[in-house]
Design an enzyme around this catalytic site. Structure first.
Site, PDB file in Angstrom:
ATOM      1  N   ASP A  56       3.287   1.329  -8.404  1.00 48.38           N
ATOM      2  CA  ASP A  56       3.666  -1.013  -8.120  1.00 48.38           C
ATOM      3  C   ASP A  56       3.290  -0.745  -9.042  1.00 48.38           C
ATOM      4  OD1 ASP A  56       5.584  -2.266  -6.893  1.00 48.38           O
ATOM      5  OD2 ASP A  56       5.216  -1.315  -5.306  1.00 48.38           O
TER       6      ASP A  56
HETATM    7  C1  BGC Z   1       8.028  -3.343  -5.422  1.00 46.15           C
HETATM    8  C2  BGC Z   1       8.902  -2.561  -6.118  1.00 46.15           C
HETATM    9  C3  BGC Z   1       9.114  -2.812  -7.259  1.00 46.15           C
HETATM   10  C4  BGC Z   1       8.201  -3.206  -8.440  1.00 46.15           C
HETATM   11  C5  BGC Z   1       8.974  -3.447 -10.084  1.00 46.15           C
HETATM   12  C6  BGC Z   1       7.275  -4.707  -6.274  1.00 46.15           C
HETATM   13  O1  BGC Z   1       6.777  -5.472  -6.081  1.00 46.15           O
HETATM   14  O2  BGC Z   1       7.190  -3.112  -4.652  1.00 46.15           O
HETATM   15  O3  BGC Z   1       9.582  -1.966  -4.940  1.00 46.15           O
HETATM   16  O4  BGC Z   1      10.060  -1.680  -7.966  1.00 46.15           O
HETATM   17  O5  BGC Z   1       7.267  -4.919  -8.095  1.00 46.15           O
HETATM   18  O6  BGC Z   1       9.789  -4.997  -9.748  1.00 46.15           O
END
Ligand code: BGC
Length: 768
Positions: free
Chosen positions: A238
């Site tokens: 993530d």
């Molecule tokens: C989120 C993800 C997301 C990623 C990219 C993170 O803060 O938890 O779900 O895909 O950011 O934006």
């Protein structure tokens, strides 16, 4: 790309020619949304983008992962909460396909979704992005979505692996979950998506799982994901989830996103040089990045385009299918569009739709339908008046004046349609809700409106469950709209005026009170840990085990028609059970029914939920039409995870099949005998007599021994099932050997243990 005149190199061969620093670089992002390209080595860049319910395309200079900056226009489909309420795999697949077409048109190779985390508590700020409280429903819909996306040549990133069930402390909190609950509730949706849809990537969660960060958890990322499930794609972090790059690589985290400005690669290089990290681990991850980049490049279609109007229509179809008609007393709905009636439309959300959630999934829509305009268009014979009724995230507005105006508007109408719901600030990625109430000014307005006009319809807009008990008895009709995406306004008008027949079914229970919810006492944890002390008993599994009243059960949803169930047949074979039922549309409109198959599996060895969803099918029937619907329940889905055996086991007993229209509206029931997996815990000197008795070799020996004791004691021997008998069963064998009347010495116990051990393999075989 590779020189076409040279034989193609495998990803491993390509990586072998790179320097240590180049390999380390390859496993980290270039900027926010790209990976590093090595054109000379035939490694193209990959472009990743959020997801999941629309393409959130940003340029690298205005990038963020919190929903702050803008993104290019894209179709905003209804978020997962609404898609899940359709219970329709075909629709989920079509949404995946449409998203892929938008990705291809913008040169995006991997879309960051779907989110298949379980809704453990209604308070989770990100519940709108997740499908369900049930692992089967989440997994089946997630797999259909991924298949639809990837069939068009765009990769998915199933997320957030694993146990990201709250936003409070999400970067660090440890989700402390017992192994059965992890295996049976929190992991199966991921497992199903991996097995059925082979996602190009899996995104690890921010949080820790049983003390270890998901991004550096070898049990999760390697033992389970790759070892047990056979996953051979790429694991991406993530955004910013990597804590220690070397530990993450060792655990199986291939790609760190976004760029860590050189810190991650530098750490990886030092760790390899010092021997802390094996170079093979780095090579493996680098090779996976190469493999993914090449796969993505072969699917790129620089000339791709999509039809925004067709995608808007699909968004509208999903919205009409996903809204859930909770209540419709006196058949108040649908409203007749041709009657010259006075309709009061009340609530700011009718004019300013709340149609998606906040955070990294926020999409800039290509168009936006509002319900007020759509209602005026749908009912030309009606006289439509509007009053906003309450402010939405606007503290400076005179709320009292809005309230008064709305009550007056409702008073003079034949019917009042109230658009209520949660303001955007109430629920978002990054934080959780503190309660499940509607804003106070909305509840007050609702009470005042129904006092002057009882002919009231409530249309809700909320990504997470809101409490209905306390006001729902005063309102004849309630349509739970969840978050309906960019075409939600027109879809709502379709449903209110009967151009579409409601077909949504709840993918989560609506509890009566927050205090009734399974995680209530353990939420959101303390001192960096959240104990999932409710274990398996999440969602309806909890309410059913405690036999608690709920506002609306899992699976509930009304239609403008009715369905009859008859003629239940079950046929089992070695791989599963076919459940067939005849469903008839007994009303006057065509409509969709969701046939839900629950299984009550006996739990002799362990505690099992009262019933669990094990399959479902969606059918569309014209008035009077009957269809035989067959739902296949896989044998593997009958198993529970046995912690002593360390594997999945099916118990060899009668299983009850409950077929119904919700988890609490079971229409037909059948019982089917199921052959069990052979498993017996290998007993030792300190195992209980009960464990010994259950063992195929040890059991007969102990039974013979007890028979001898019984003979010598005569009538004094405890009767079968008597408290004394249970006392004996609970004793350790070594304790039994201490009782003078029992002809068993310590040497005999040792001999028995040896016999059982040498017979191992003849007795204890568990089905994988
Ligand atoms: C989120 C993800 C997301 C990623 C990219 C993170 O803060 O938890 O779900 O895909 O950011 O934006």
């Amino acid at each position: 790309m590779n020189n076409p005149n040279q034989p193609a190199q495998t990803p491993g061969e390509t990586v072998a020619r790179l320097s240590l620093a180049e390999k380390a670089d390859l496993t980290t992002g270039a900027g926010w949304w790209h990976t590093i390209a090595h054109p000379d080595a035939g490694i193209p860049e990959i472009r990743l983008s959020d997801g999941p319910h629309g393409l959130r395309l940003q340029n690298d200079t205005q990038a963020d992962h919190l929903g702050i900056n803008n993104s290019a226009p894209a179709t905003c489909f209804p978020p997962a909460v609404t898609l899940a309420s359709t219970w329709d795999t075909d629709l989920a697949g079509r949404v995946g396909g449409a998203l892929a077409r938008e990705c291809l048109a913008h040169g995006v190779h991997v879309l960051l979704g779907p989110g298949v985390n379980i809704k453990r508590s209604p308070l989770c700020g990100r519940n709108f992005e997740y499908f369900s409280e049930d692992p089967l429903l989440s997994g089946v819909l997630g797999a259909a979505w991924v298949k639809g996306l990837q069939a068009q040549g765009v990769g998915a990133s199933v997320k957030h692996f694993a146990a990201n069930n709250q936003e409070t402390g999400r970067m660090s909190v440890s989700a402390d979950i017992d192994i059965r609950a992890l295996r049976e509730i929190y992991l199966p949706a991921f497992r199903r998506v991996v097995a059925e849809a082979e996602p190009w990537t899996v995104m690890c969660a921010y949080n820790r799982v049983n003390g270890v960060h998901a991004s550096e958890n070898p049990w999760l990322l390697t033992d389970v994901l790759r070892g047990e499930w056979g996953y051979d794609g790429l694991v991406v972090s993530d955004w910013g989830a990597v804590v220690d790059r070397a530990r993450a690589l060792a655990a199986g985290l291939d790609l760190e996103m976004p760029s860590s400005s050189g810190a991650g690669p530098a750490r990886a290089v030092t760790a390899v040089e010092s021997g802390e990290l094996s170079e093979e681990a780095l090579d493996r991850s680098a090779a996976r990045v190469v493999a993914l980049a090449r796969k993505a490049a072969t699917h790129a279609r620089p000339d791709a385009a999509y039809d925004p109007a067709a995608h808007h229509d699909l968004a509208r179809e999903v919205a009409t299918r996903g809204a859930v008609l909770l209540k419709n007393d006196g058949a108040l709905l649908p409203l007749d569009p041709d009657t010259p009636q006075r309709i009061a439309v009340i609530g700011e959300f009718a004019r300013t739709p709340r149609y998606q959630g906040e955070g990294s999934s926020r999409v800039t829509p290509t168009r936006l339908d509002d319900a007020l305009t759509s209602i005026i268009e749908a009912a030309p014979a009606a006289h439509v008046t509007f009053a906003p009724g309450f402010p939405v995230d606007a503290p400076d507005v005179d709320a009292a004046a809005l309230h008064e105006e709305a009550v007056r508007t409702a008073e003079s109408a034949d019917v009042a349609v109230l658009f209520l719901g949660l303001p955007p600030s109430f629920e978002s990625e990054g934080y959780d809700r503190e309660h499940i109430e509607l804003p106070t000014e909305q509840s007050r307005l609702l009470a005042a409106v129904v006092a002057v006009n009882p002919n009231a319809v409530v249309v809700l807009a909320n990504g997470g469950v809101v409490r209905l008990a306390g006001w729902i008895d005063d309102v004849p009709a309630v349509l739970e709209g969840w978050l309906l995406g960019q075409a939600g306004g027109s879809a709502t008008a379709d449903l209110l005026f009967g151009r579409a027949n409601p077909s949504g079914r709840l993918a989560e229970t609506i509890p009566q009170r927050l205090a009734d919810t399974p995680a209530y006492l353990a939420w959101p944890g303390e001192n960096g840990h959240v104990a999932y002390s409710e274990g398996l008993f999440v969602g309806y599994r909890h309410y059913d085990a405690r036999d608690m009243p709920v506002s609306f059960p899992f699976g509930h949803g009304l239609s403008y028609t009715t369905f009859d169930y008859a003629d239940l047949r079950v046929a089992s074979d070695a791989a599963g059970i076919d459940v067939t039922v005849a469903v008839t549309n007994t009303g006057e409109r065509a409509g969709h029914e969701v046939v839900q198959v629950y299984v009550a599996a006996p739990g002799e060895r362990v505690r099992r939920p009262v019933r669990e969803l094990k399959g479902f099918a969606t059918v569309c029937l014209t008035p009077g039409e009957t269809q035989n619907v067959t739902v296949r329940v896989a044998r593997a889905d009958l198993a529970y995870f046995d912690t002593a055996a360390g594997t999945w086991l099916v118990e060899g007993l009668d299983h009850r099949i409950d077929v119904g229209s919700s988890s609490r509206d079971i229409r037909l029931t059948a019982t089917v005998p199921v052959k069990g997996d052979v498993y017996a815990e290998e007993p030792g000197a300190d195992s209980t007599v009960a464990v010994w008795l259950a063992h195929p070799v040890g059991g007969p020996a102990i039974e013979a021994l007890l028979l001898r004791v019984q003979k010598s004691m005569g009538d004094a021997y405890p009767k079968e099932r008597s408290p004394r008998h249970r006392m004996v069963a609970n004793m350790r064998l070594s304790q039994l050997a201490q009782i003078p009347i029992v002809p068993l010495g310590f040497d005999d116990v040792q001999q028995l243990v040896e016999r059982v051990r040498s017979a191992a393999g003849t007795g204890g075989q568990a089905t994988p």
